[in-house]
Design an enzyme around this catalytic site. Structure first.
Site, mmCIF file in Angstrom:
data_model
loop_
_atom_site.group_PDB
_atom_site.id
_atom_site.type_symbol
_atom_site.label_atom_id
_atom_site.label_comp_id
_atom_site.label_asym_id
_atom_site.label_seq_id
_atom_site.Cartn_x
_atom_site.Cartn_y
_atom_site.Cartn_z
ATOM 1 N N ASP A 121 0.838 -1.195 0.000
ATOM 2 C CA ASP A 121 0.000 0.000 0.000
ATOM 3 C C ASP A 121 0.882 1.257 0.000
ATOM 4 O O ASP A 121 0.691 2.166 -0.797
ATOM 5 C CB ASP A 121 -0.960 0.009 1.197
ATOM 6 C CG ASP A 121 -0.276 -0.338 2.521
ATOM 7 O OD1 ASP A 121 0.959 -0.548 2.537
ATOM 8 O OD2 ASP A 121 -0.979 -0.410 3.543
ATOM 9 N N ASP A 124 7.307 3.494 3.206
ATOM 10 C CA ASP A 124 7.650 4.652 4.016
ATOM 11 C C ASP A 124 9.155 4.609 4.297
ATOM 12 O O ASP A 124 9.948 5.064 3.489
ATOM 13 C CB ASP A 124 6.784 4.576 5.283
ATOM 14 C CG ASP A 124 6.886 5.801 6.145
ATOM 15 O OD1 ASP A 124 6.918 6.909 5.591
ATOM 16 O OD2 ASP A 124 6.919 5.663 7.382
ATOM 17 N N PHE A 174 0.505 11.850 7.512
ATOM 18 C CA PHE A 174 -0.132 10.566 7.782
ATOM 19 C C PHE A 174 -1.430 10.464 6.978
ATOM 20 O O PHE A 174 -2.269 11.364 7.021
ATOM 21 C CB PHE A 174 -0.411 10.410 9.270
ATOM 22 C CG PHE A 174 -0.846 9.026 9.635
ATOM 23 C CD1 PHE A 174 0.079 8.014 9.753
ATOM 24 C CD2 PHE A 174 -2.193 8.737 9.810
ATOM 25 C CE1 PHE A 174 -0.322 6.718 10.065
ATOM 26 C CE2 PHE A 174 -2.602 7.455 10.126
ATOM 27 C CZ PHE A 174 -1.661 6.443 10.253
ATOM 28 N N ARG A 187 -9.923 2.308 6.655
ATOM 29 C CA ARG A 187 -9.396 1.533 5.526
ATOM 30 C C ARG A 187 -10.372 1.501 4.352
ATOM 31 O O ARG A 187 -9.970 1.429 3.198
ATOM 32 C CB ARG A 187 -9.144 0.080 5.951
ATOM 33 C CG ARG A 187 -7.999 -0.137 6.922
ATOM 34 C CD ARG A 187 -7.697 -1.639 6.982
ATOM 35 N NE ARG A 187 -6.908 -2.028 8.140
ATOM 36 C CZ ARG A 187 -5.567 -1.991 8.190
ATOM 37 N NH1 ARG A 187 -4.895 -1.575 7.154
ATOM 38 N NH2 ARG A 187 -4.932 -2.381 9.278
HETATM 39 P P1 IMP Z 1 7.779 1.032 6.349
HETATM 40 O O1 IMP Z 1 8.000 1.283 4.876
HETATM 41 O O2 IMP Z 1 8.496 -0.178 6.859
HETATM 42 O O3 IMP Z 1 8.115 2.260 7.161
HETATM 43 O O4 IMP Z 1 6.270 0.712 6.663
HETATM 44 C C1 IMP Z 1 5.247 0.779 5.754
HETATM 45 C C2 IMP Z 1 3.956 0.436 6.489
HETATM 46 O O5 IMP Z 1 3.673 1.422 7.500
HETATM 47 C C3 IMP Z 1 2.776 0.471 5.548
HETATM 48 O O6 IMP Z 1 2.542 -0.777 4.934
HETATM 49 C C4 IMP Z 1 1.656 0.888 6.471
HETATM 50 O O7 IMP Z 1 1.116 -0.231 7.148
HETATM 51 C C5 IMP Z 1 2.311 1.776 7.494
HETATM 52 N N1 IMP Z 1 2.183 3.208 7.115
HETATM 53 C C6 IMP Z 1 3.159 4.027 6.692
HETATM 54 N N2 IMP Z 1 2.697 5.265 6.433
HETATM 55 C C7 IMP Z 1 1.365 5.231 6.690
HETATM 56 C C8 IMP Z 1 0.317 6.228 6.599
HETATM 57 O O8 IMP Z 1 0.499 7.377 6.204
HETATM 58 N N3 IMP Z 1 -0.929 5.791 6.959
HETATM 59 C C9 IMP Z 1 -1.187 4.529 7.381
HETATM 60 N N4 IMP Z 1 -0.237 3.566 7.471
HETATM 61 C C10 IMP Z 1 1.038 3.915 7.132
HETATM 62 MG MG MG Z 2 1.443 -2.330 4.084
#
Ligand code: IMP
Ligand code: MG
Length: 216
Positions: A121, A124, A174, A187
């Protein structure tokens, strides 16, 4: 990290929202409308259809956030496809530093020799996707690529992450909707938007942004 981004994700046992009204009224601003998302998902589907012509790729997602994107994306493909799911839980703060997650549901199918597309999805920090890529790569797929609807490069820690398909680049705010949640809510919204500050402020806890994010 902006103020708004640091605010969300209170502790897991927090009580549910007290207001049972329309969740869409908690949205401050829509970033991507349903129409914009549909159009972009169609473009990604067309690109993947071209790139995987003659093959039958396996689309792999992590529950739950990417499910909305995965179901729309695969319906935009003109290919024989399979889908499968993993579920993960974080080790709290450890995930923010290392991306190490605990697998609580593995794939049902073998991926050795398969053309695998990891569908996310949002990417980050990139730590979760990086961890999952290593896990999947160790099973010797024929190919392995990432397709993410949203990409937030400003917070990237894993700089080497190679993203083959990306829908939109997003700012350091966010987001909720189209699979993305805040405390498991929002969601199902058909668009992607930013929550009103008062919704986040009412629940704010320091350092909660990543550590309490137990599912994806
Ligand atoms: P990362 O890339 O390991 O930091 O984590 C990514 C995950 O963090 C995504 O799959 C989401 O579950 C969660 N996440 C990151 N940014 C957001 C946001 O803006 N809204 C909701 N969930 C987020
Ligand atoms: Mg995810």
């Amino acid at each position: 990290m902006s103020e708004s981004f640091a605010a969300p994700r209170p502790s897991r046992g927090a009580p549910p929202f007290s207001t049972p009204g329309d969740p869409a009224s908690d949205i401050q601003e829509i970033l991507f409308s349903q129409e914009q998302i549909t159009r972009r998902v169609g473009e990604l589907g067309a690109a993947i259809t071209r790139d995987y012509a003659g093959r039958a790729p396996l689309f792999v997602s992590v529950l739950k956030g990417a499910v909305f994107f995965l179901t729309d994306l695969t319906r935009a493909l003109r290919l024989p496809v399979e889908i499968d799911f993993m579920a993960i839980t974080s080790y709290g703060r450890a995930r923010a530093q290392s991306g190490v997650v605990r697998l609580i549901k593995d794939l049902d199918v073998e991926i050795t020799g398969r053309n695998v597309v990891l569908v996310e999805d949002i990417i980050d920090t990139g730590l979760t996707a990086g961890y999952l890529l290593r896990l999947l790569q160790a099973r010797s797929p024929a190919s392995l690529r990432i397709c993410t609807l949203l990409d937030r490069p400003y917070r990237r820690i894993l700089e080497t992450l190679d993203i083959a398909y990306r829908g939109f680049e997003v700012p350091d705010r966010f987001l909720v909707g189209y699979g993305l949640d805040y405390r498991e809510r929002y969601r199902h919204l058909p668009f992607i938007g930013m929550l009103k500050n008062e919704v986040l402020a009412a629940e704010a806890q320091p350092d909660a942004a990543l550590a309490a994010d137990a599912d994806a």
